[in-house]
Scaffold this motif. Structure first.
Motif, mmCIF file in Angstrom:
data_model
loop_
_atom_site.group_PDB
_atom_site.id
_atom_site.type_symbol
_atom_site.label_atom_id
_atom_site.label_comp_id
_atom_site.label_asym_id
_atom_site.label_seq_id
_atom_site.Cartn_x
_atom_site.Cartn_y
_atom_site.Cartn_z
ATOM 1 N N LEU A 77 67.476 103.868 93.362
ATOM 2 C CA LEU A 77 67.490 102.724 92.452
ATOM 3 C C LEU A 77 66.865 101.487 93.074
ATOM 4 C CD1 LEU A 77 71.112 103.180 91.083
ATOM 5 C CD2 LEU A 77 69.007 103.629 89.840
ATOM 6 N N LEU A 78 66.973 101.363 94.391
ATOM 7 C CA LEU A 78 66.424 100.184 95.056
ATOM 8 C C LEU A 78 64.936 100.338 95.358
ATOM 9 C CD1 LEU A 78 69.329 99.388 97.535
ATOM 10 C CD2 LEU A 78 68.646 98.024 95.563
ATOM 11 N N GLY A 79 64.557 101.475 95.899
ATOM 12 C CA GLY A 79 63.175 101.669 96.332
ATOM 13 C C GLY A 79 62.317 102.497 95.406
ATOM 14 N N GLY A 80 62.899 103.087 94.380
ATOM 15 C CA GLY A 80 62.119 103.926 93.485
ATOM 16 C C GLY A 80 61.907 105.332 93.994
ATOM 17 N N GLU A 81 62.337 105.636 95.213
ATOM 18 C CA GLU A 81 62.230 106.972 95.783
ATOM 19 C C GLU A 81 63.225 107.085 96.928
ATOM 20 O OE1 GLU A 81 58.250 107.503 97.113
ATOM 21 O OE2 GLU A 81 58.240 105.721 98.386
ATOM 22 N N CYS A 82 63.649 108.310 97.223
ATOM 23 C CA CYS A 82 64.558 108.569 98.331
ATOM 24 C C CYS A 82 64.176 109.899 98.973
ATOM 25 C CB CYS A 82 66.012 108.569 97.863
ATOM 26 S SG CYS A 82 66.400 109.785 96.598
ATOM 27 N N PHE A 83 64.572 110.071 100.241
ATOM 28 C CA PHE A 83 64.128 111.214 101.042
ATOM 29 C C PHE A 83 65.324 111.852 101.740
ATOM 30 C CE2 PHE A 83 60.773 108.049 100.920
ATOM 31 C CZ PHE A 83 59.653 108.774 100.552
ATOM 32 N N ALA A 84 65.214 113.154 101.957
ATOM 33 C CA ALA A 84 66.177 113.902 102.761
ATOM 34 C C ALA A 84 65.431 115.090 103.378
ATOM 35 C CB ALA A 84 67.361 114.379 101.928
ATOM 36 N N TYR A 85 65.582 115.260 104.688
ATOM 37 C CA TYR A 85 64.913 116.368 105.373
ATOM 38 C C TYR A 85 65.807 117.598 105.348
ATOM 39 C CZ TYR A 85 62.475 119.100 108.906
ATOM 40 O OH TYR A 85 61.807 120.098 109.569
ATOM 41 N N GLY A 114 64.778 130.539 106.224
ATOM 42 C CA GLY A 114 64.476 129.556 105.190
ATOM 43 C C GLY A 114 65.687 129.070 104.420
ATOM 44 N N THR A 115 66.886 129.430 104.885
ATOM 45 C CA THR A 115 68.100 128.994 104.204
ATOM 46 C C THR A 115 68.472 127.588 104.668
ATOM 47 O OG1 THR A 115 68.879 131.283 104.109
ATOM 48 C CG2 THR A 115 70.511 129.544 103.737
ATOM 49 N N ASP A 116 68.826 126.728 103.719
ATOM 50 C CA ASP A 116 69.203 125.359 104.054
ATOM 51 C C ASP A 116 70.520 125.357 104.825
ATOM 52 O OD1 ASP A 116 67.414 123.250 102.346
ATOM 53 O OD2 ASP A 116 67.618 125.155 101.283
ATOM 54 N N MET A 117 70.488 124.718 105.997
ATOM 55 C CA MET A 117 71.689 124.563 106.808
ATOM 56 C C MET A 117 72.357 123.211 106.560
ATOM 57 S SD MET A 117 71.723 127.460 108.242
ATOM 58 C CE MET A 117 73.046 127.193 109.398
ATOM 59 N N THR A 118 71.564 122.150 106.616
ATOM 60 C CA THR A 118 72.055 120.804 106.367
ATOM 61 C C THR A 118 70.885 119.914 105.990
ATOM 62 O OG1 THR A 118 73.301 118.936 107.302
ATOM 63 C CG2 THR A 118 71.835 120.113 108.772
ATOM 64 N N TRP A 119 71.179 118.822 105.319
ATOM 65 C CA TRP A 119 70.165 117.842 104.944
ATOM 66 C C TRP A 119 70.428 116.539 105.676
ATOM 67 C CZ3 TRP A 119 69.823 118.434 98.847
ATOM 68 C CH2 TRP A 119 69.259 119.685 98.566
ATOM 69 N N GLU A 120 69.356 115.874 106.053
ATOM 70 C CA GLU A 120 69.460 114.598 106.766
ATOM 71 C C GLU A 120 68.822 113.499 105.926
ATOM 72 O OE1 GLU A 120 68.171 112.470 111.016
ATOM 73 O OE2 GLU A 120 67.951 114.642 110.726
ATOM 74 N N TYR A 121 69.623 112.478 105.640
ATOM 75 C CA TYR A 121 69.119 111.343 104.869
ATOM 76 C C TYR A 121 68.096 110.563 105.686
ATOM 77 C CZ TYR A 121 69.029 106.676 102.798
ATOM 78 O OH TYR A 121 68.626 105.485 102.262
ATOM 79 N N LEU A 122 67.000 110.188 105.048
ATOM 80 C CA LEU A 122 65.926 109.447 105.705
ATOM 81 C C LEU A 122 65.681 108.145 104.952
ATOM 82 C CD1 LEU A 122 63.371 112.344 106.323
ATOM 83 C CD2 LEU A 122 64.933 111.339 108.004
ATOM 84 N N ARG A 123 65.535 107.079 105.712
ATOM 85 C CA ARG A 123 65.154 105.803 105.111
ATOM 86 C C ARG A 123 63.671 105.838 104.748
ATOM 87 N NH1 ARG A 123 67.778 104.720 109.769
ATOM 88 N NH2 ARG A 123 65.795 104.118 110.752
ATOM 89 N N PRO A 124 63.259 105.095 103.731
ATOM 90 C CA PRO A 124 61.832 105.094 103.385
ATOM 91 C C PRO A 124 60.937 104.629 104.525
ATOM 92 C CG PRO A 124 63.117 104.176 101.593
ATOM 93 C CD PRO A 124 64.062 104.364 102.740
ATOM 94 N N SER A 125 61.450 103.771 105.403
ATOM 95 C CA SER A 125 60.643 103.314 106.529
ATOM 96 C C SER A 125 60.397 104.413 107.554
ATOM 97 C CB SER A 125 61.322 102.123 107.211
ATOM 98 O OG SER A 125 62.616 102.481 107.663
ATOM 99 N N GLN A 126 61.156 105.505 107.483
ATOM 100 C CA GLN A 126 60.975 106.609 108.423
ATOM 101 C C GLN A 126 59.937 107.615 107.946
ATOM 102 O OE1 GLN A 126 65.593 107.176 108.616
ATOM 103 N NE2 GLN A 126 64.757 108.116 110.458
ATOM 104 N N VAL A 127 59.528 107.524 106.693
ATOM 105 C CA VAL A 127 58.676 108.553 106.091
ATOM 106 C C VAL A 127 57.355 107.930 105.662
ATOM 107 C CG1 VAL A 127 58.517 110.327 104.309
ATOM 108 C CG2 VAL A 127 60.751 109.723 105.274
#
Length: 391
Positions: A92-100, A107-120
């Protein structure tokens, strides 16, 4: 002869028309609104908190067990609700969000890591076949990852001007409103700081031109006299006249002159201004306001499920019923009306209420079919007892 050692292109930078405009006009810094600064605005904080919390209160449902498992427990550093609310708030703030997506060899998802837009930093492949990302992780052991394929990243976007590659922040449409409100707040504080508060005016007649020291001395003596009188009448001679003041301040107008900025902020996020000020349209019913809010949540929900369906290869839906009807009373009323209209049977209505956890699933079956209680006037059972003492 096939070539096995091909050079990997670093990718093309993703730009839009606004970058060219900012390059030609570098002083146009007012078009950028920092998210941290925007959250200091009470209206923006209120809308972002409520929308992100209601979206996080919804249930993400997938038709694949593995996808459902990672959606229920996406991270190891916090709980699922805090993770998803953080993702939705950044959306809502940046118009986009990221998670690695940290995945195993299968190829099975183990965990997701939240990423700030400045990191990507996203890039477009030279052949236009997809996106790659450069990610700067906070963990020193990981460091910087280059040319990360888009399949390893959850990238949720809102409105876009480049075909959905990146999102546009809603705060960009509030730059002028926030500047006006900030300057108005400074003007109000300045007016409050420079305002003169005086109980009245003491006029000295036929006294000639008194110096500033004499005027201040007489004022102190008069105030001392009023304090010693213990709320009694004040006695002055014929050479003085005291007039109490009726101050008509315009500070309240300064405080209310930019109340329209709250409505502008609500308009950008597609919700009613009643979410901010608690009033809104007084002629609109609660049900109408609720339906409009549900439509607003559904717009953001489609952006979320569209990305998750693409990356997890599953059919995922965001059930918002628990967010907009936490007690389930509205849902139970709807099921009851369908039962009365003959659309569904009694056992079907009971099953639906049990599946929604409105009724406990261990609830025993009725021994006899339930009969609606009649409240008509002809029903003698609803009337009082007869007078047996009458002859």
């Amino acid at each position: 002869m096939p070539l096995f050692n091909q050079k990997v292109s670093p990718g093309l930078s993703i730009a839009d028309d606004t970058d060219i405009l900012h390059f030609l006009n570098p002083d146009s810094s007012d078009k950028y609104v920092d998210a941290r600064t925007a959250l200091k605005n009470s209206d923006i904080y209120s809308i972002v908190f409520q929308l992100s919390a209601d979206l996080a209160n919804g249930k993400l449902k997938a038709d694949a067990p593995r996808a459902q498992g990672i959606l229920n427990n996406p991270t190891q550093t916090s709980n699922a609700h805090a993770f998803w609310q953080s993702m939705f708030a950044q959306l809502l703030l940046g118009g986009e969000c990221f998670a690695y997506r940290w995945r195993n060899q299968n190829g099975t998802d183990m965990t997701w890591e939240y990423l700030r837009p400045s990191q990507v930093t996203p890039f477009l492949l030279e052949d236009g076949s997809g996106l790659i990302y450069n990610i700067n992780f906070d963990e020193p052991e990981v460091g910087v990852m280059e040319a990360v394929p888009q399949s390893d990243l959850i990238h949720i976007r809102l409105l876009s001007q480049n075909g959905g590659k990146t999102g546009i922040s809603p705060l960009s449409a509030l730059a002028n409103e926030l500047q006006i409100k900030d300057k108005s707040n400074k003007l109000t504080l300045s007016a409050l700081g420079r305002s003169i508060i005086a109980p009245g005016i003491l006029s000295i007649k036929h006294g000639g031109l008194l110096s500033d020291e004499d005027k201040a001395s007489r004022s102190r003596k008069f105030m001392k006299q009023t304090s010693k009188s213990e709320n009694g009448p004040i006695v002055i001679d014929d050479l003085e006249e005291y007039t109490p003041l009726e101050v008509k301040s315009n500070v309240a107008q300064l405080l209310n002159q930019v109340s329209w900025t709250g409505a502008q902020i609500a308009k950008v996020y597609g919700v009613s201004d009643s979410i901010i000020n608690g009033q809104g349209d007084q002629q609109s019913s609660i049900q109408m306001m609720g339906n409009a809010y549900v439509k607003s949540l559904a717009r953001y929900a489609k952006a979320v499920t569209g990305e998750l369906n693409n990356k997890l290869n599953a059919n995922i839906n965001l059930d918002l019923r628990s967010a907009i009807d936490p007690l389930g009373d509205s849902y139970a009323t709807t099921i009851s009306n369908l039962r009365k209209n003959g659309t569904i049977a009694a056992n079907q209505a009971a099953w639906l209420l049990k599946e929604s956890n409105y009724f406990p699933k261990e609830m025993p079956e009725a021994s006899t079919p339930p009969v609606p209680i009649s409240t008509s006037k002809d029903d003698k059972s609803a009337e009082g007892g007869d007078n047996d003492d009458e002859d």
